[in-house]
Scaffold this motif. Structure first.
Motif, PDB file in Angstrom:
ATOM      1  N   PHE A 108       0.832  -1.206   0.000  1.00 33.67           N
ATOM      2  CA  PHE A 108       0.000   0.000   0.000  1.00 33.67           C
ATOM      3  C   PHE A 108       0.866   1.256   0.000  1.00 33.67           C
ATOM      4  N   ILE A 109       1.895   1.269   0.847  1.00 33.56           N
ATOM      5  CA  ILE A 109       2.766   2.447   0.940  1.00 33.56           C
ATOM      6  C   ILE A 109       3.545   2.651  -0.361  1.00 33.56           C
ATOM      7  N   VAL A 110       4.058   1.553  -0.908  1.00 29.72           N
ATOM      8  CA  VAL A 110       4.843   1.648  -2.138  1.00 29.72           C
ATOM      9  C   VAL A 110       3.947   1.853  -3.348  1.00 29.72           C
ATOM     10  N   GLY A 111       2.777   1.229  -3.324  1.00 27.83           N
ATOM     11  CA  GLY A 111       1.898   1.267  -4.494  1.00 27.83           C
ATOM     12  C   GLY A 111       1.302   2.619  -4.787  1.00 27.83           C
ATOM     13  N   LEU A 112       0.977   3.389  -3.743  1.00 29.76           N
ATOM     14  CA  LEU A 112       0.343   4.687  -3.968  1.00 29.76           C
ATOM     15  C   LEU A 112       1.165   5.592  -4.894  1.00 29.76           C
ATOM     16  N   PRO A 113       2.473   5.765  -4.647  1.00 27.92           N
ATOM     17  CA  PRO A 113       3.248   6.600  -5.577  1.00 27.92           C
ATOM     18  C   PRO A 113       3.641   5.877  -6.861  1.00 27.92           C
ATOM     19  N   LEU A 114       4.006   4.584  -6.756  1.00 24.63           N
ATOM     20  CA  LEU A 114       4.527   3.875  -7.928  1.00 24.63           C
ATOM     21  C   LEU A 114       3.469   3.665  -8.997  1.00 24.63           C
ATOM     22  N   LEU A 115       2.230   3.400  -8.585  1.00 19.64           N
ATOM     23  CA  LEU A 115       1.188   3.071  -9.549  1.00 19.64           C
ATOM     24  C   LEU A 115       0.643   4.288 -10.291  1.00 19.64           C
ATOM     25  N   ARG A 116       1.224   5.444 -10.015  1.00 20.03           N
ATOM     26  CA  ARG A 116       0.864   6.620 -10.800  1.00 20.03           C
ATOM     27  C   ARG A 116       1.645   6.685 -12.109  1.00 20.03           C
ATOM     28  N   VAL A 117       2.679   5.868 -12.220  1.00 17.96           N
ATOM     29  CA  VAL A 117       3.408   5.761 -13.485  1.00 17.96           C
ATOM     30  C   VAL A 117       2.918   4.524 -14.218  1.00 17.96           C
ATOM     31  N   ARG A 118       3.271   4.408 -15.494  1.00 11.95           N
ATOM     32  CA  ARG A 118       2.730   3.329 -16.311  1.00 11.95           C
ATOM     33  C   ARG A 118       3.820   2.620 -17.089  1.00 11.95           C
ATOM     34  N   GLY A 119       3.416   1.457 -17.650  1.00 18.87           N
ATOM     35  CA  GLY A 119       4.261   0.741 -18.601  1.00 18.87           C
ATOM     36  C   GLY A 119       5.606   0.350 -18.040  1.00 18.87           C
ATOM     37  N   HIS A 120       6.649   0.560 -18.869  1.00 25.25           N
ATOM     38  CA  HIS A 120       7.979   0.106 -18.458  1.00 25.25           C
ATOM     39  C   HIS A 120       8.518   0.918 -17.283  1.00 25.25           C
ATOM     40  N   TYR A 121       8.013   2.152 -17.085  1.00 26.31           N
ATOM     41  CA  TYR A 121       8.436   2.931 -15.924  1.00 26.31           C
ATOM     42  C   TYR A 121       7.996   2.241 -14.632  1.00 26.31           C
ATOM     43  N   LEU A 122       6.771   1.721 -14.630  1.00 33.31           N
ATOM     44  CA  LEU A 122       6.276   0.994 -13.463  1.00 33.31           C
ATOM     45  C   LEU A 122       7.062  -0.292 -13.252  1.00 33.31           C
ATOM     46  N   ALA A 123       7.373  -0.998 -14.333  1.00 33.68           N
ATOM     47  CA  ALA A 123       8.147  -2.234 -14.219  1.00 33.68           C
ATOM     48  C   ALA A 123       9.521  -1.963 -13.609  1.00 33.68           C
ATOM     49  N   ILE A 124      10.177  -0.891 -14.048  1.00 37.08           N
ATOM     50  CA  ILE A 124      11.497  -0.542 -13.518  1.00 37.08           C
ATOM     51  C   ILE A 124      11.391  -0.119 -12.057  1.00 37.08           C
ATOM     52  N   ALA A 125      10.340   0.631 -11.723  1.00 39.26           N
ATOM     53  CA  ALA A 125      10.165   1.080 -10.340  1.00 39.26           C
ATOM     54  C   ALA A 125       9.965  -0.104  -9.394  1.00 39.26           C
ATOM     55  N   THR A 126       9.140  -1.059  -9.790  1.00 36.45           N
ATOM     56  CA  THR A 126       8.931  -2.234  -8.939  1.00 36.45           C
ATOM     57  C   THR A 126      10.194  -3.095  -8.864  1.00 36.45           C
ATOM     58  N   LEU A 127      10.956  -3.142  -9.949  1.00 37.10           N
ATOM     59  CA  LEU A 127      12.233  -3.865  -9.930  1.00 37.10           C
ATOM     60  C   LEU A 127      13.185  -3.227  -8.920  1.00 37.10           C
ATOM     61  N   ALA A 128      13.221  -1.894  -8.890  1.00 35.52           N
ATOM     62  CA  ALA A 128      14.066  -1.193  -7.918  1.00 35.52           C
ATOM     63  C   ALA A 128      13.628  -1.508  -6.492  1.00 35.52           C
ATOM     64  N   PHE A 129      12.326  -1.600  -6.270  1.00 30.73           N
ATOM     65  CA  PHE A 129      11.820  -1.942  -4.935  1.00 30.73           C
ATOM     66  C   PHE A 129      12.290  -3.331  -4.511  1.00 30.73           C
ATOM     67  N   ALA A 130      12.267  -4.289  -5.438  1.00 35.80           N
ATOM     68  CA  ALA A 130      12.729  -5.645  -5.129  1.00 35.80           C
ATOM     69  C   ALA A 130      14.216  -5.649  -4.774  1.00 35.80           C
ATOM     70  N   ILE A 131      14.999  -4.855  -5.494  1.00 36.53           N
ATOM     71  CA  ILE A 131      16.440  -4.781  -5.215  1.00 36.53           C
ATOM     72  C   ILE A 131      16.686  -4.168  -3.839  1.00 36.53           C
ATOM     73  N   ILE A 132      15.901  -3.143  -3.504  1.00 37.20           N
ATOM     74  CA  ILE A 132      16.041  -2.502  -2.190  1.00 37.20           C
ATOM     75  C   ILE A 132      15.729  -3.488  -1.073  1.00 37.20           C
ATOM     76  N   VAL A 133      14.652  -4.238  -1.216  1.00 33.44           N
ATOM     77  CA  VAL A 133      14.261  -5.197  -0.179  1.00 33.44           C
ATOM     78  C   VAL A 133      15.326  -6.270  -0.011  1.00 33.44           C
ATOM     79  N   GLN A 134      15.858  -6.779  -1.121  1.00 38.41           N
ATOM     80  CA  GLN A 134      16.914  -7.785  -1.004  1.00 38.41           C
ATOM     81  C   GLN A 134      18.135  -7.209  -0.299  1.00 38.41           C
ATOM     82  N   GLY A 135      18.470  -5.951  -0.610  1.00 35.36           N
ATOM     83  CA  GLY A 135      19.597  -5.313   0.073  1.00 35.36           C
ATOM     84  C   GLY A 135      19.362  -5.195   1.569  1.00 35.36           C
ATOM     85  N   LEU A 136      18.134  -4.879   1.966  1.00 34.64           N
ATOM     86  CA  LEU A 136      17.823  -4.797   3.396  1.00 34.64           C
ATOM     87  C   LEU A 136      17.928  -6.171   4.057  1.00 34.64           C
TER      88      LEU A 136
END
Length: 331
Positions: A108-136
């Motif tokens: 919910f926290i991540v989706g509110l800002p990220l889902l305002r973008v579309r297409g490959h921008y959204l795919a890249i944004a969610t990919l960055a989130f996955a990388i951040i979580v793995q780093g944590l």
């Protein structure tokens, strides 16, 4: 005048929830009595991975929102459940519930800002989130034990018990998904994937719908992660890297977007590749790549679209034959 196709007809046919329930119970009964331990393990893994694939189906196949970040929610569910049971002494079910809560809030926290973008921008944004979580997960050693991982996680039980639990959860989940597909929510999701502007003009907020389906898909990945943790009884950050996200997307693509069965079929295909080619496990990535390319080239609608594609080809062949026959008739 040709009938205009609605979003529902473009996205595939509905699946009867009772048929899914019957199929799930049948597989559980057959597996319990006849499957050897090896194939019980393979079936358990297939059912486990079908959950995040189903979440991606709802998010991308129906709502049209791409995501390469579901490995993050898969990992959050696994780590939350593992930490709750090993450090806090909670029962496994409560640990899974904590994982669901953590993933839902994060989505919910991540989706509110990220889902305002579309297409490959959204795919890249969610990919960055996955990388951040793995780093944590790797660097918060005081909590996650870093790359050493967490062991001695309470087990689901013996192989046959884990099989029944996992298949049971998957069956209930797919039944609920089929009920949603039949109802108003399914229609709204398909409308979102077809035309956001038209949806907004009807008084339905696309942002709210996208955020909601993003949270639901994250919860499904979290449940799968909890099962994963208690099935293997050991987890480490490397299990929740970008490759896991790619694997989930691959399952959905191979199954066929827009169909409830897609995630399950994709999980079966992807799970069957290493099972049947266990002597060539080092080449599993190569086989995955070949499978993806073959599906994209020859079956763009996925495995579940093969029948529809064959029927369309037959109709096209008949039309060409009829046209040729009409053209060859003497005037």
């Amino acid at each position: 005048m040709a009938e205009r196709k609605t979003p529902a007809t473009r996205r595939g046919v509905h699946v009867d929830p009772l048929a899914i329930a019957f199929a799930g119970v049948t597989v559980i009964a057959i597996g319990w009595f006849f499957f050897p331990p090896y194939w019980l393990t393979v079936a358990t893994i297939m059912a486990m991975y079908s959950l995040p694939a189903l979440g991606l189906l709802l998010l991308l196949g129906y709502a049209g929102q791409p995501s390469f970040g579901h490995a993050a929610f898969f990992g959050l569910g696994a780590y939350a459940s593992a930490l709750a049971t090993t450090k806090l002494g909670w029962p496994s079910l409560a640990g899974a519930g904590l994982g669901v809560a953590v993933s839902a809030i994060s989505a919910f926290i991540v989706g509110l800002p990220l889902l305002r973008v579309r297409g490959h921008y959204l795919a890249i944004a969610t990919l960055a989130f996955a990388i951040i979580v793995q780093g944590l997960l790797e660097n918060l050693t005081w909590l996650t034990n870093g790359v050493a991982g967490i062991g001695r996680i309470p087990s689901l039980g013996d192989t046959d018990v884990a099989f029944v639990i996992t298949l049971g959860i998957a069956t209930v989940t797919y039944v609920i998904a089929a009920i949603i597909d039949h109802g108003r929510v399914g229609t709204i999701l398909r409308a979102l994937g077809d035309d956001e502007i038209a949806m907004a003009s009807c008084g339905i907020s696309p942002v709210i719908v996208k955020t909601g389906v993003f949270v639901v898909s994250a919860v499904l990945a979290s449940v799968s992660g909890s099962i994963y943790a208690h099935y293997l009884t050991y987890i480490s950050p490397e299990s929740f890297d970008v490759n896991a996200s790619v694997l989930f997307v691959t399952m959905m693509i191979i199954g066929g977007t827009g169909r409830i069965w897609a995630g399950l079929i994709g999980a079966i295909v992807i799970g069957a590749i290493p099972a049947m080619l266990s002597d060539y496990s080092s080449y599993s990535a190569l086989f995955y790549g070949i499978a993806i390319i073959a599906v994209l080239l020859f079956f763009p609608n996925g495995m579940l679209g093969i029948g529809q594609q064959i029927r369309a080809g037959i109709r096209s062949f008949r039309r060409r034959g009829a046209a040729a026959s009409a053209g060859s008739k003497p005037e």
